[in-house]
Each structure stands twice: as structure tokens, then as C-alpha cells.
Design a protein around this motif. Sequence first.
Motif, PDB file in Angstrom:
ATOM      1  N   VAL A   1      19.215  60.126  26.550  1.00  0.00           N
ATOM      2  CA  VAL A   1      19.296  59.636  27.823  1.00  0.00           C
ATOM      3  C   VAL A   1      20.797  59.699  28.412  1.00  0.00           C
TER       4      VAL A   1
ATOM      5  N   THR B   1      15.676  52.633  29.732  1.00  0.00           N
ATOM      6  CA  THR B   1      14.980  53.184  28.663  1.00  0.00           C
ATOM      7  C   THR B   1      15.000  52.134  27.072  1.00  0.00           C
TER       8      THR B   1
ATOM      9  N   TRP C   1      10.809  64.964  28.205  1.00  0.00           N
ATOM     10  CA  TRP C   1      10.946  63.415  27.983  1.00  0.00           C
ATOM     11  C   TRP C   1       9.669  63.110  27.343  1.00  0.00           C
TER      12      TRP C   1
ATOM     13  N   ARG D   1      11.441  68.437  32.931  1.00  0.00           N
ATOM     14  CA  ARG D   1      11.797  67.179  32.644  1.00  0.00           C
ATOM     15  C   ARG D   1      10.417  66.335  32.168  1.00  0.00           C
TER      16      ARG D   1
END
Length: 230
Positions: A190, A211, A159, A155
Motif C-alpha cells: 500500500v 489497510t 489488490w 487494481r
Amino acid sequence: MALLFGGGLTVTLTLWGVIIAAVGGFFGLREIARYLSIAGGVVAYFLGLWTLALVRFPLPSGSAQLPEALTKRSEYLGAFLLGLLFGNMGLCCPDPVFLSMIPFIATRGDIANGGIMAASYGLGRATPLVGLVVLASAGVDSLRLVAQHKRSFDRILGWGLVAIGTVMVSGYSGLSHDRLVAVLLMTPPVLAYHLKIRSSAQRAAIWLAATLVGTIVGMQIMYWGLVNLP
């Protein structure tokens, strides 16, 4: 032996950095730096999505094997040579970070800079391996530890690559609404990720809002930093 393996890996990546920079300088790729940077951003973005398992496309794979005669002659030599071979896998196997670095190295066309960038990445790539060996020597089940936290590592890497790709694509696109482009690149992954893991609507909304705000603030900080460079 882990140090020798890491040394071999770093040597190979350094040589690749020098070669890529030399090719970039020879063909004058600096003239199309903007387009190569956008291409690097696209690569980073989609490999980030691939790491997060939001998209799937075939990636080359392979394995490095040494002749048995060499490994029998010396375990230390075998570890170093295996590191040399393993360094090549960053070009043909799913190594998102090095693949996204290639346009930067080629664009600058500076052999010294390319070698240093690739060597730095090689050292960084080898450091976790050495750390695992040290932990194992201290009696810690490092492989089990890595397996337990693999999803967290994926992750963070995924990201991070999506964010880097977003900044590169929106920043070098030349569009007047680059912040809007950045938001449109960051928010759909997302939403898709939280739908994939079946998050609650409240949690997904919170992450979308975070975000959105983080992307706008991050882009503003990036532009402020660029303007105030010494």
C-alpha cells in the motif's frame, strides 16, 4: 461465436483441473497440503504485485493460432477450437488466478472437485467476453469501455490477489503472530503503491490506516468463520 469460444476455453480448463487433481492424488500431495497452500499464497501475492506494477519479473507469453484451413471451413468450429487453445494459456501466460488455484486442486487430489473448480473458473473467465460481445451487438463500444476502465480492473484484481496471498501465507504459516505477519504483508505494498502514484501524505496515511484496520478485522472474521463452520 463468443459462446463457442467460451465453451472451448471452459472445456480445456476443466480437463486441466482433472489432470492436476489426478496427479495430486497419485503422488499423495495431500500430505504436504500446508506447504502447497503457502506456495499458492506466495504465487498469488507476487502476481498481485506484478498486476499492480509494483514489481516486474519476466512471465511467459504466447499466442494461439489455428491452421487457416480450419478457420476457413467453419467460423464456429474455429471459435471453439481457438477457445480450446486459449485455455492452455492460463498455465504458461500471466493468468494469476488459475496459477494460484493449482496448489488447491493438487492438494485435494479429488478429480471431481478439481474439474468443478476449473470449470467454474473457465465459465467466469469466459463471461466477460460474452458480455462484451452482447454489448457490442447492442451498439455499445465495449472495447473502448474496457480500455477506459482497465486500470480500475487491474487494481481490483491486483489488490484481491495480494489480499488472498496474505491470508494464505499468514494463515498456513503456523506462526503465533499471524496477524502481525498479515499486516506486514499488506501495508508495504500500500505504501509503495501510493509512493508510485505520488499520493499526498494525508491520503497515503488514510489508506495505510484503513489497510491496517481492515487486515486485522478481516483476519478475525476469517478465524471466526473457520471456528463456526458447520
